[in-house]
Structures are given as structure tokens and as C-alpha cells.
Motif scaffolding. Sequence first.
Motif, PDB file in Angstrom:
ATOM      1  N   LYS A 213      41.805  47.017  42.525  1.00 23.50           N
ATOM      2  CA  LYS A 213      43.091  46.810  43.182  1.00 23.50           C
ATOM      3  C   LYS A 213      44.029  45.914  42.370  1.00 23.50           C
ATOM      4  CE  LYS A 213      41.201  47.530  47.829  1.00 23.50           C
ATOM      5  NZ  LYS A 213      40.990  46.941  49.180  1.00 23.50           N
ATOM      6  N   GLY A 214      44.069  46.180  41.076  1.00 22.21           N
ATOM      7  CA  GLY A 214      45.018  45.469  40.228  1.00 22.21           C
ATOM      8  C   GLY A 214      44.618  44.072  39.835  1.00 22.21           C
ATOM      9  N   LYS A 215      43.337  43.748  39.986  1.00 23.88           N
ATOM     10  CA  LYS A 215      42.831  42.432  39.587  1.00 23.88           C
ATOM     11  C   LYS A 215      41.564  42.603  38.755  1.00 23.88           C
ATOM     12  CE  LYS A 215      44.529  40.120  43.790  1.00 23.88           C
ATOM     13  NZ  LYS A 215      44.176  39.234  44.932  1.00 23.88           N
ATOM     14  N   LEU A 216      41.379  41.709  37.789  1.00 27.71           N
ATOM     15  CA  LEU A 216      40.215  41.748  36.901  1.00 27.71           C
ATOM     16  C   LEU A 216      39.285  40.603  37.281  1.00 27.71           C
ATOM     17  CD1 LEU A 216      38.619  42.816  34.570  1.00 27.71           C
ATOM     18  CD2 LEU A 216      40.241  41.758  32.987  1.00 27.71           C
ATOM     19  N   HIS A 217      38.144  40.949  37.871  1.00 26.20           N
ATOM     20  CA  HIS A 217      37.243  39.957  38.457  1.00 26.20           C
ATOM     21  C   HIS A 217      36.166  39.512  37.469  1.00 26.20           C
ATOM     22  CE1 HIS A 217      38.732  40.307  42.668  1.00 26.20           C
ATOM     23  NE2 HIS A 217      39.121  41.484  42.225  1.00 26.20           N
ATOM     24  N   LEU A 218      36.586  38.788  36.442  1.00 23.20           N
ATOM     25  CA  LEU A 218      35.668  38.220  35.458  1.00 23.20           C
ATOM     26  C   LEU A 218      36.221  36.882  34.986  1.00 23.20           C
ATOM     27  CD1 LEU A 218      34.775  41.343  33.265  1.00 23.20           C
ATOM     28  CD2 LEU A 218      33.145  39.980  34.596  1.00 23.20           C
ATOM     29  N   PHE A 240      49.342  37.439  43.476  1.00 27.69           N
ATOM     30  CA  PHE A 240      50.010  38.729  43.293  1.00 27.69           C
ATOM     31  C   PHE A 240      49.208  39.571  42.304  1.00 27.69           C
ATOM     32  CE2 PHE A 240      53.300  35.465  43.989  1.00 27.69           C
ATOM     33  CZ  PHE A 240      53.830  35.923  45.192  1.00 27.69           C
ATOM     34  N   ASP A 241      48.766  40.763  42.742  1.00 33.77           N
ATOM     35  CA  ASP A 241      48.051  41.634  41.819  1.00 33.77           C
ATOM     36  C   ASP A 241      49.037  42.302  40.869  1.00 33.77           C
ATOM     37  OD1 ASP A 241      48.995  44.219  42.880  1.00 33.77           O
ATOM     38  OD2 ASP A 241      47.700  43.834  44.596  1.00 33.77           O
ATOM     39  N   PHE A 242      48.509  43.024  39.872  1.00 39.39           N
ATOM     40  CA  PHE A 242      49.398  43.612  38.878  1.00 39.39           C
ATOM     41  C   PHE A 242      50.309  44.689  39.459  1.00 39.39           C
ATOM     42  CE2 PHE A 242      46.768  41.600  35.572  1.00 39.39           C
ATOM     43  CZ  PHE A 242      47.778  41.144  34.734  1.00 39.39           C
ATOM     44  N   GLY A 243      49.877  45.344  40.520  1.00 40.63           N
ATOM     45  CA  GLY A 243      50.761  46.302  41.178  1.00 40.63           C
ATOM     46  C   GLY A 243      51.991  45.610  41.719  1.00 40.63           C
TER      47      GLY A 243
END
Length: 329
Positions: A213-218, A240-243
Amino acid sequence: MKLASIDNNTRDGQLVVVNKELTKAVKVTEIAVTMQAAIDNWNETECKLQTVYENLNAGKITNSFDLSSVRILAPIPRAYHWADGSAYVTHVELVRKARNADLPESFWTDPLMYMGASDAFIGANDDIEIENEDWGIDFESEIAVITNDVPAGTTAEKALSHIKLITIINDVSLRNLIPNELSKQFGFYQSKPWTSFAPVVVTPDELGDFWTKGKLHLPLYSTLNGKCIGSPNAGIDMTFDFGQLIAHAAKTRSLMAGTVIGSGTVANEGSINGSSCLAEVRCLEIIKEGQAITPFMRFGDQIEIEMKDEEGNSIFGKINQKVKKYIKK
């Protein structure tokens, strides 16, 4: 898939496909000469590049070469548009708290964003050349995405489909120049020198479930002179996510293919996993000790920024730069 640009004595470099281990690469001039050309025609080039990537990983490419044998540029050495957000509002809140300033409620619902210099990006191993240490040299470890054409007024949900490539960046800031610029109420300019990029960009599918959902979980690791400054998880506390960032940028105009959108400094609430810039470290010191103790970067300092998968393998390659005094000409 993983892509990079290598030095071929042109401004835009030579597009190459890189294997998963970041050890081998192959030129793909028959598909696209440059990264910009590839993203301009992504509907046609994506599948062809993906096939090359799969064959390279399978050992079926006979004309590959060692990636370490060439000079790697920024994946997209210059772009038509570069906009950086401030998606981690907890970071903004901390910075404002350190100077006893309130955080406007709108910051939680309306992203901050500025347009940066995109006429040139620098490579992962290029020096950070600055004239004066007194300008307050700081690194900022961030996530960035590259889009194809984005229509004006696109929704945050639809904007996610326009993200074609992902990487990490060092958005260098000159902290001591920022207050004077912002006091003019016209935004950054001198305080934002060239931004540096990791060696490679990857397609979202390469990240598996870590891209959601537009987020990188690392975690994103920042190491200064051999000392880990922080490893905050980029998917946590991203307001705010990338979308949403892309939709914000495209509210009143379309975005052209090759647009780069940054996340802003990656941060976790309370800085429980350390920090992604020295400004945040200094703010924590001010809140706790009453004054900043940690200096900004000096000539000769070395900053490394990297993100790894579950097995400890580098995903984008490492940003590894030294701060150097540039000579006026």
C-alpha cells in the motif's frame, strides 16, 4: 527486476539490467539506451527488460560483465521533475518541539513538499562536495519512487499504479542555510545541493510483501564514520504513503514519466530505532540536554545508507559517500 545506469561519457549514462545479487549487469541498448527512455516507453520496455533480468539471474546471458568494473551513476542521472515530501510527520513534530514551536494540525492531513534540483543527481559513491563546513552539512536517508505519466487530479489509490521503480536516496541538506531561506517564505534553494541515489532501482514486485500500500516495510540503515546512527523501519509511522504524496504533487498538473518523489527523512516515533539525519539527533539532544552536542558532518566524514532484505542482502546497493570541500572555479 533491478536496473542501473553506468558511465558512458554522456550526461544520462547507459541503462543496464542488474542481477539480484548486484554483481553482474548487461547493457540493453536494443531495448532502451537510458533510464529515461525506458520509463518513457514503460508499456513496451518493461516486459523486455524483465525477460533480460530473468535470463541474467538464470546465467543465460553471455555478454554480462561485473558491475564492480564500471562507474555507477545515479539510476536516473537527471530527471524532468524531483519533488520531496515530508511523509514522516513524527520527524517534523520532533524538530519543531526542539525549538518550542507548535505543529499545525494541517501537517497531519496535508503533506509538506518542495521541488528540488533535478538537473543532476549524483551516484552512490560520488563525493558530497560542499564549499563550507559551517553551512551545516547533513545527510537525509529516504525512500524514493519513480513514476510513469501521472494524470492531473489522480487519486491516491490510483497513484500507486503509477509507481514503477523504487530506491533509496541521500537528500543532502545544508542546515545552517535553511533558516534564512525559509524566512523569506519562498522555499529551499541554496540549502539543498544535489541528491545522491543508491546504485540500483527495483520494480515493486522485487520487494514482495515488504512493499504494501505504497509503503516499504524494512529498516533503513544510516552509518556515519562506522557508527550506526539509526535503522528506522520505513513502513512504520509513515503518515502519508507514496500514493498520497504522488496525488498531492499531481493535484493541479500532470506529472511526466521519470518524475522522482521522495519520502522525506525516514523516522519512527520517539526515534526508538535511531535517526536518519543529524538534525534529528541534535533535536533529541536539545530536548534532553538543553543543547545540541553532535556536530554536523565535516570534510572527510563518510556516510553509508543501505536497506537489506530478511537474509541480510543489500536490495538497492549501498550509498557510500565522503564529504569533500569543492574548489571554486
